[in-house]
Motif scaffolding. Structure first.
Motif, PDB file in Angstrom:
ATOM      1  N   ILE A 232      -0.170  -5.049   0.969  1.00  0.00           N
ATOM      2  CA  ILE A 232       0.080  -3.613   0.770  1.00  0.00           C
ATOM      3  C   ILE A 232       0.551  -3.388  -0.665  1.00  0.00           C
ATOM      4  N   ASP A 233       0.004  -2.411  -1.338  1.00  0.00           N
ATOM      5  CA  ASP A 233       0.411  -2.152  -2.728  1.00  0.00           C
ATOM      6  C   ASP A 233       0.585  -0.637  -2.905  1.00  0.00           C
ATOM      7  N   ILE A 234       1.706  -0.252  -3.527  1.00  0.00           N
ATOM      8  CA  ILE A 234       1.935   1.190  -3.752  1.00  0.00           C
ATOM      9  C   ILE A 234       0.982   1.659  -4.853  1.00  0.00           C
ATOM     10  N   ASP A 235       0.366   2.799  -4.613  1.00  0.00           N
ATOM     11  CA  ASP A 235      -0.609   3.311  -5.584  1.00  0.00           C
ATOM     12  C   ASP A 235       0.095   3.955  -6.775  1.00  0.00           C
ATOM     13  N   HIS A 236      -0.458   3.693  -7.933  1.00  0.00           N
ATOM     14  CA  HIS A 236       0.016   4.308  -9.191  1.00  0.00           C
ATOM     15  C   HIS A 236       1.536   4.266  -9.314  1.00  0.00           C
ATOM     16  N   PHE A 237       2.078   3.152  -9.001  1.00  0.00           N
ATOM     17  CA  PHE A 237       3.546   3.062  -9.012  1.00  0.00           C
ATOM     18  C   PHE A 237       4.106   3.186 -10.436  1.00  0.00           C
ATOM     19  N   LYS A 238       3.335   2.703 -11.375  1.00  0.00           N
ATOM     20  CA  LYS A 238       3.779   2.765 -12.773  1.00  0.00           C
ATOM     21  C   LYS A 238       4.068   4.220 -13.165  1.00  0.00           C
ATOM     22  N   ARG A 239       3.223   5.117 -12.641  1.00  0.00           N
ATOM     23  CA  ARG A 239       3.398   6.542 -12.958  1.00  0.00           C
ATOM     24  C   ARG A 239       4.741   7.069 -12.463  1.00  0.00           C
ATOM     25  N   ILE A 240       5.154   6.553 -11.322  1.00  0.00           N
ATOM     26  CA  ILE A 240       6.447   7.020 -10.772  1.00  0.00           C
ATOM     27  C   ILE A 240       7.562   6.631 -11.716  1.00  0.00           C
ATOM     28  N   ASN A 241       7.525   5.369 -12.157  1.00  0.00           N
ATOM     29  CA  ASN A 241       8.530   4.905 -13.122  1.00  0.00           C
ATOM     30  C   ASN A 241       8.466   5.750 -14.387  1.00  0.00           C
ATOM     31  N   ASP A 242       7.236   5.957 -14.873  1.00  0.00           N
ATOM     32  CA  ASP A 242       7.073   6.679 -16.137  1.00  0.00           C
ATOM     33  C   ASP A 242       7.510   8.144 -16.007  1.00  0.00           C
TER      34      ASP A 242
ATOM     35  N   GLY B 125      11.488   7.875 -13.912  1.00  0.00           N
ATOM     36  CA  GLY B 125      12.449   6.854 -14.343  1.00  0.00           C
ATOM     37  C   GLY B 125      12.494   5.675 -13.368  1.00  0.00           C
ATOM     38  N   HIS B 126      13.040   4.562 -13.869  1.00  0.00           N
ATOM     39  CA  HIS B 126      13.067   3.303 -13.129  1.00  0.00           C
ATOM     40  C   HIS B 126      13.919   3.400 -11.848  1.00  0.00           C
ATOM     41  N   ALA B 127      15.033   4.171 -11.959  1.00  0.00           N
ATOM     42  CA  ALA B 127      15.918   4.291 -10.784  1.00  0.00           C
ATOM     43  C   ALA B 127      15.181   4.988  -9.650  1.00  0.00           C
TER      44      ALA B 127
ATOM     45  N   GLY C  16      11.978   4.889  -9.253  1.00  0.00           N
ATOM     46  CA  GLY C  16      11.026   3.875  -8.777  1.00  0.00           C
ATOM     47  C   GLY C  16      11.698   2.944  -7.779  1.00  0.00           C
ATOM     48  N   ASP C  17      12.938   2.558  -8.107  1.00  0.00           N
ATOM     49  CA  ASP C  17      13.677   1.670  -7.189  1.00  0.00           C
ATOM     50  C   ASP C  17      13.868   2.336  -5.839  1.00  0.00           C
ATOM     51  N   LYS C  18      14.224   3.602  -5.883  1.00  0.00           N
ATOM     52  CA  LYS C  18      14.485   4.302  -4.616  1.00  0.00           C
ATOM     53  C   LYS C  18      13.198   4.387  -3.783  1.00  0.00           C
TER      54      LYS C  18
ATOM     55  N   TYR D  75       7.449  -8.443   4.200  1.00  0.00           N
ATOM     56  CA  TYR D  75       8.071  -9.109   3.049  1.00  0.00           C
ATOM     57  C   TYR D  75       7.772  -8.304   1.796  1.00  0.00           C
ATOM     58  N   ARG D  76       8.677  -8.404   0.811  1.00  0.00           N
ATOM     59  CA  ARG D  76       8.322  -7.856  -0.507  1.00  0.00           C
ATOM     60  C   ARG D  76       7.861  -9.050  -1.325  1.00  0.00           C
ATOM     61  N   VAL D  77       6.592  -9.048  -1.697  1.00  0.00           N
ATOM     62  CA  VAL D  77       6.055 -10.251  -2.340  1.00  0.00           C
ATOM     63  C   VAL D  77       5.783 -10.067  -3.828  1.00  0.00           C
TER      64      VAL D  77
ATOM     65  N   GLY E 122       6.336  -6.863  -7.352  1.00  0.00           N
ATOM     66  CA  GLY E 122       6.994  -5.627  -7.794  1.00  0.00           C
ATOM     67  C   GLY E 122       6.839  -4.507  -6.780  1.00  0.00           C
ATOM     68  N   GLU E 123       5.579  -4.054  -6.612  1.00  0.00           N
ATOM     69  CA  GLU E 123       5.365  -2.961  -5.649  1.00  0.00           C
ATOM     70  C   GLU E 123       4.376  -3.412  -4.585  1.00  0.00           C
ATOM     71  N   GLU E 124       4.440  -4.728  -4.306  1.00  0.00           N
ATOM     72  CA  GLU E 124       3.537  -5.332  -3.326  1.00  0.00           C
ATOM     73  C   GLU E 124       4.312  -5.836  -2.105  1.00  0.00           C
TER      74      GLU E 124
ATOM     75  N   ALA F  29      -9.931  -1.759  -2.025  1.00  0.00           N
ATOM     76  CA  ALA F  29      -9.426  -0.456  -1.548  1.00  0.00           C
ATOM     77  C   ALA F  29      -8.935   0.384  -2.721  1.00  0.00           C
ATOM     78  N   LYS F  30      -8.307  -0.289  -3.690  1.00  0.00           N
ATOM     79  CA  LYS F  30      -7.856   0.435  -4.905  1.00  0.00           C
ATOM     80  C   LYS F  30      -9.076   0.983  -5.627  1.00  0.00           C
ATOM     81  N   ALA F  31     -10.110   0.138  -5.706  1.00  0.00           N
ATOM     82  CA  ALA F  31     -11.289   0.510  -6.499  1.00  0.00           C
ATOM     83  C   ALA F  31     -12.005   1.730  -5.920  1.00  0.00           C
TER      84      ALA F  31
ATOM     85  N   GLY G  48     -10.640   4.284  -4.492  1.00  0.00           N
ATOM     86  CA  GLY G  48      -9.885   5.539  -4.474  1.00  0.00           C
ATOM     87  C   GLY G  48      -8.445   5.477  -3.997  1.00  0.00           C
ATOM     88  N   ARG G  49      -7.937   4.324  -3.546  1.00  0.00           N
ATOM     89  CA  ARG G  49      -6.532   4.157  -3.109  1.00  0.00           C
ATOM     90  C   ARG G  49      -6.233   4.935  -1.813  1.00  0.00           C
ATOM     91  N   ASN G  50      -5.016   4.759  -1.307  1.00  0.00           N
ATOM     92  CA  ASN G  50      -4.607   5.359  -0.026  1.00  0.00           C
ATOM     93  C   ASN G  50      -5.629   5.001   1.059  1.00  0.00           C
TER      94      ASN G  50
HETATM   95  N1  LIG Z   1      11.341   0.672 -10.570  1.00  0.00           N
HETATM   96  C1  LIG Z   1      10.811  -0.530 -10.445  1.00  0.00           C
HETATM   97  N2  LIG Z   1       9.597  -0.781 -10.954  1.00  0.00           N
HETATM   98  C2  LIG Z   1       9.052  -2.004 -10.783  1.00  0.00           C
HETATM   99  C3  LIG Z   1       9.730  -3.036 -10.112  1.00  0.00           C
HETATM  100  N3  LIG Z   1       8.934  -4.117 -10.111  1.00  0.00           N
HETATM  101  C4  LIG Z   1       7.800  -3.801 -10.752  1.00  0.00           C
HETATM  102  N4  LIG Z   1       7.871  -2.507 -11.149  1.00  0.00           N
HETATM  103  C5  LIG Z   1       6.859  -1.740 -11.875  1.00  0.00           C
HETATM  104  O1  LIG Z   1       5.726  -1.542 -11.058  1.00  0.00           O
HETATM  105  C6  LIG Z   1       4.663  -1.191 -11.901  1.00  0.00           C
HETATM  106  C7  LIG Z   1       3.370  -1.783 -11.371  1.00  0.00           C
HETATM  107  O2  LIG Z   1       2.355  -1.178 -12.091  1.00  0.00           O
HETATM  108  P1  LIG Z   1       0.858  -1.641 -12.028  1.00  0.00           P
HETATM  109  O3  LIG Z   1       0.784  -3.085 -11.643  1.00  0.00           O
HETATM  110  O4  LIG Z   1       0.233  -1.264 -13.319  1.00  0.00           O
HETATM  111  O5  LIG Z   1       0.228  -0.864 -10.866  1.00  0.00           O
HETATM  112  P2  LIG Z   1       0.283   0.650 -10.398  1.00  0.00           P
HETATM  113  O6  LIG Z   1       0.827   1.579 -11.426  1.00  0.00           O
HETATM  114  O7  LIG Z   1       1.002   0.660  -9.092  1.00  0.00           O
HETATM  115  O8  LIG Z   1      -1.219   1.005 -10.185  1.00  0.00           O
HETATM  116  P3  LIG Z   1      -2.177   0.536  -9.039  1.00  0.00           P
HETATM  117  O9  LIG Z   1      -1.603  -0.648  -8.381  1.00  0.00           O
HETATM  118  O10 LIG Z   1      -3.457   0.222  -9.720  1.00  0.00           O
HETATM  119  O11 LIG Z   1      -2.302   1.681  -8.102  1.00  0.00           O
HETATM  120  C8  LIG Z   1       5.016  -1.690 -13.289  1.00  0.00           C
HETATM  121  O12 LIG Z   1       5.242  -0.581 -14.131  1.00  0.00           O
HETATM  122  C9  LIG Z   1       6.317  -2.439 -13.099  1.00  0.00           C
HETATM  123  O13 LIG Z   1       7.209  -2.301 -14.165  1.00  0.00           O
HETATM  124  C10 LIG Z   1      11.032  -2.737  -9.608  1.00  0.00           C
HETATM  125  O14 LIG Z   1      11.702  -3.582  -9.002  1.00  0.00           O
HETATM  126  N5  LIG Z   1      11.524  -1.494  -9.787  1.00  0.00           N
END
Ligand SMILES: Nc1nc2c(ncn2[C@@H]2O[C@H](COP(=O)(O)OP(=O)(O)OP(=O)(O)O)[C@@H](O)[C@H]2O)c(=O)[nH]1
Length: 629
Positions: A489-499, A502-504, A506-508, A528-530, A532-534, A602-604, A606-608
């Protein structure tokens, strides 16, 4: 000890005694299930353990451990040891009674498991007396969460580890681990594990209420308990079990010498005034003697046919030493265990009729941990000289001819006894301290292990833990239609959430998603959390259909999550890759690779979405309402 010495003692009598001590029961089961005992079949009940280990060994174990434990308790100032023991015994008796009514498991096995299912609390209090006292003093709203924060795991997890270590079957220990919060067990409703969890929970709640001051458990009140309704027995049946258990509990409490708690019994019929629980103290004279023995600087027990008239008794009076004189060996033996005298004088050692008994007693005392600390003097008549060598072999420390004894000499001898007692006390203290340190080290190591297997942010087990679990599941025989399977399982576009937030934030999101994935986990499933966002969902017993339904349930739940961070609302979706073990998988990591490939496909597209790896193909699953391609 008395029971042990008596050749007529039955396994049943001995098991009654052993069952009164949770720690001893645990040790006995561990011994019975240890490699040293040979056979592969596990024993879970005390009587079976006694038969396997042998009555003699049990006797030694009982006497030695019950006394060693005396040194270990009472350290943690805020831990109520009496209440702990009382509750353990009452819970065990109730669970046994409930077992007799329901045939969910052998009642004796339920008894031993319930007796020890809270032993983690005792372990914390024993090993971390000061830290645990402060933790209890702070009266945390959630004790288990506070324990996790401070020690890395809670008392229920620790109890489970200890139960398994003692050799209690996992089918019982697993459900017992959730006796406080059965809803957290995740066992499927109506499954045997679920029913056992309810049984342990009910036993625990009932004993808790009995022990709480003034708690009145009438049959009428029992009908309002959700636990009772859920359990499947009538309130009248449960009241009867409780009634019988509390009555038996009185006998147990005598064995444990515990003070009577304020509590109440259930009444036989609605509206009746409940009985008052009356736990009897040990007889007054006995407790007086024991207390006096503890207070006295040098405790001496003199055993002689002459009784109080023995000339030495007068000498002891002159020397200001308290000596307890016994004529009856059995009576003396009963109190010896509690008094733990510094000096035992056995008169008439070489007497024709007594010498075999004296020798047996001497060997018995020496075979126990505490008995080795007693200085034993034997007195012989002039014509009994030829029995002295044998007496030393049986374990005496000094031999005297009765005719040679003078008060000056005895006074000097007592100094030697004092020195020996002091040295032994110091040795005991050091030994207890060493045990404490060794236990602390073991706990720290266990804590480090737990920490190294847990993801600190989400509390989920981490990648290493996932690989361990997969490897273990890989080698277990599975149902042909329910082999091991994984969902990556992988969260989609998680980087965008951080960006964006903010990182906090993203953590939540990670924590909220983890919590959602954990909801309603089946008994054979884990998450399991295996990365970053997997995340990885592992199932060791799902049909393919169940697996796909599970994946869709997870996808939908995460998409429906309403998350917010500092007034910003956040939505996320996940993509999932599903793979189930088949003949093409030679190793468990190949299963992961296939689930990963499905995930990235699945990502390729369209995600979700969910993609499934099956028969060397990656198949996209349509979302509900979509047409299959
Ligand atoms: N806030 C937070 N961010 C994390 C953590 N571990 C990893 N990340 C972030 O997770 C993001 C993963 O981004 P990508 O691998 O590019 O994937 P994505 O943005 O989810 O895009 P797709 O997987 O293609 O949908 C990176 O920006 C990491 O910095 C964490 O413990 N906390």
């Amino acid at each position: 000890m008395e029971l042990w010495e008596d050749e007529q003692t039955s396994v049943e009598q001995l098991s009654q005694l052993v069952k009164s001590d949770p720690a001893l029961s645990g040790r006995l089961l561990r011994l019975a299930n240890s490699a040293a005992m040979g056979t592969f079949s596990k024993v879970s009940s005390i009587p079976a353990a006694i038969v396997k280990v042998g009555m003699k060994t049990v006797g030694q174990l009982a006497v030695a451990f019950s006394l060693i434990d005396q040194y270990l308790d009472d350290h943690c100032k805020s831990f109520d040891y009496n209440k702990f023991w009382l509750q353990c015994v009452l819970t065990a008796l109730i669970c046994r009674g409930l077992g007799q009514q329901t045939a969910l498991a052998p009642p004796d096995n339920l008894f031993s498991c319930a007796l020890m299912m809270r032993i983690g609390l005792l372990a914390f209090a024993t090993i971390y007396p000061d830290e645990y006292a402060s933790l209890l003093d702070s009266q945390p709203e959630n004790l288990t969460a506070a324990e996790c924060d401070q020690f890395g795991f809670d008392h229920n997890e620790l109890s489970l580890e200890m139960l398994l270590d003692f050799g209690v079957a996992e089918e019982l220990a697993g459900p017992a681990r959730f006796h406080e919060r059965p809803e957290a067990s995740g066992f499927a409703e109506k499954s045997p594990e679920y029913k056992l969890t309810q049984l342990f929970h009910l036993g625990f709640r009932l004993s808790d209420s009995v022990l709480r001051v003034g708690a009145e458990i009438t049959q009428k009140r029992l009908t309002t308990w959700p636990q009772v309704r859920r359990f499947g027995l009538t309130a009248a049946q449960i009241a009867e079990v409780l009634d019988e258990s509390v009555t038996e509990w009185e006998d147990w409490s005598k064995l444990l010498r515990l003070p009577a708690p304020e509590g109440r019994l259930p009444s036989g019929s609605p509206g009746e005034t409940p009985n008052k629980v009356e736990l009897k103290e040990p007889p007054a004279d006995q407790s007086r003697i024991v207390q006096a023995a503890i207070d006295s600087a040098l405790n001496v027990v003199l055993m002689s046919r002459a009784g109080q008239q023995h000339p030495l008794n007068k000498v002891f009076g002159e020397l200001n030493v308290v000596a307890w004189v016994f004529q009856d060996q059995k009576e003396m033996l009963r109190l010896l265990v509690e008094m733990r005298p510094h000096l035992l004088i056995m008169d008439d050692y070489g007497h024709d009729e007594l010498h075999a008994k004296r020798e047996k007693l001497c060997r018995l005392i020496r075979s126990t941990e505490w008995g080795r600390a007693i200085y034993i003097m034997a007195l012989f008549g002039d014509n009994e000289r030829d029995r002295i060598a044998e007496a030393f072999r049986a374990g005496i420390d000094a031999a005297y001819m009765r005719s040679d004894l003078s008060s000056q000499e005895l006074d000097a001898r007592l100094d030697a006894v004092r020195r020996s007692a002091d040295a032994h006390l110091q040795y005991q203290k050091d030994r207890v301290e060493l045990r404490r340190i060794a236990n602390q080290l073991a706990m720290s190591q266990r804590r480090a292990e737990v920490l190294s297997l847990t993801d600190q942010l989400t509390g989920l087990p981490n990648r290493r833990s996932a690989l361990d679990a997969m490897e273990q599941a890989w080698h277990q025989e599975a149902h042909p239609e329910r082999p091991m399977s994984v969902i990556m399982i992988d969260i989609d576009h998680f980087k965008r959430i951080n960006d964006t937030f903010g990182h906090a934030a993203g953590d939540k999101v990670l924590v909220d998603v983890a919590t959602t994935l954990k909801l309603d986990l089946g008994q054979h499933d884990s998450v399991y959390r295996v990365g970053g966002e997997e995340f990885l969902f592992l199932s060791t017993s799902s049909t393919f259909k169940q697996l796909v339904l599970n994946a869709e349930r997870l996808r939908r739940r995460v998409a429906a999550l309403e998350m917010s961070f500092e007034a910003e609302s956040i939505k996320v979706t996940i993509s999932l890759g599903v793979a189930q073990r088949s003949e093409e998988h030679a190793r468990f990591d190949m299963l992961l690779v296939h689930a990963d490939q499905a995930l990235y496909a699945a990502k390729a597209i369209g995600r979700n979405r969910i993609n499934v790896y099956r028969n060397k193909q990656i198949i996209p699953l349509p979302r509900p309402g979509e047409q299959a391609s």
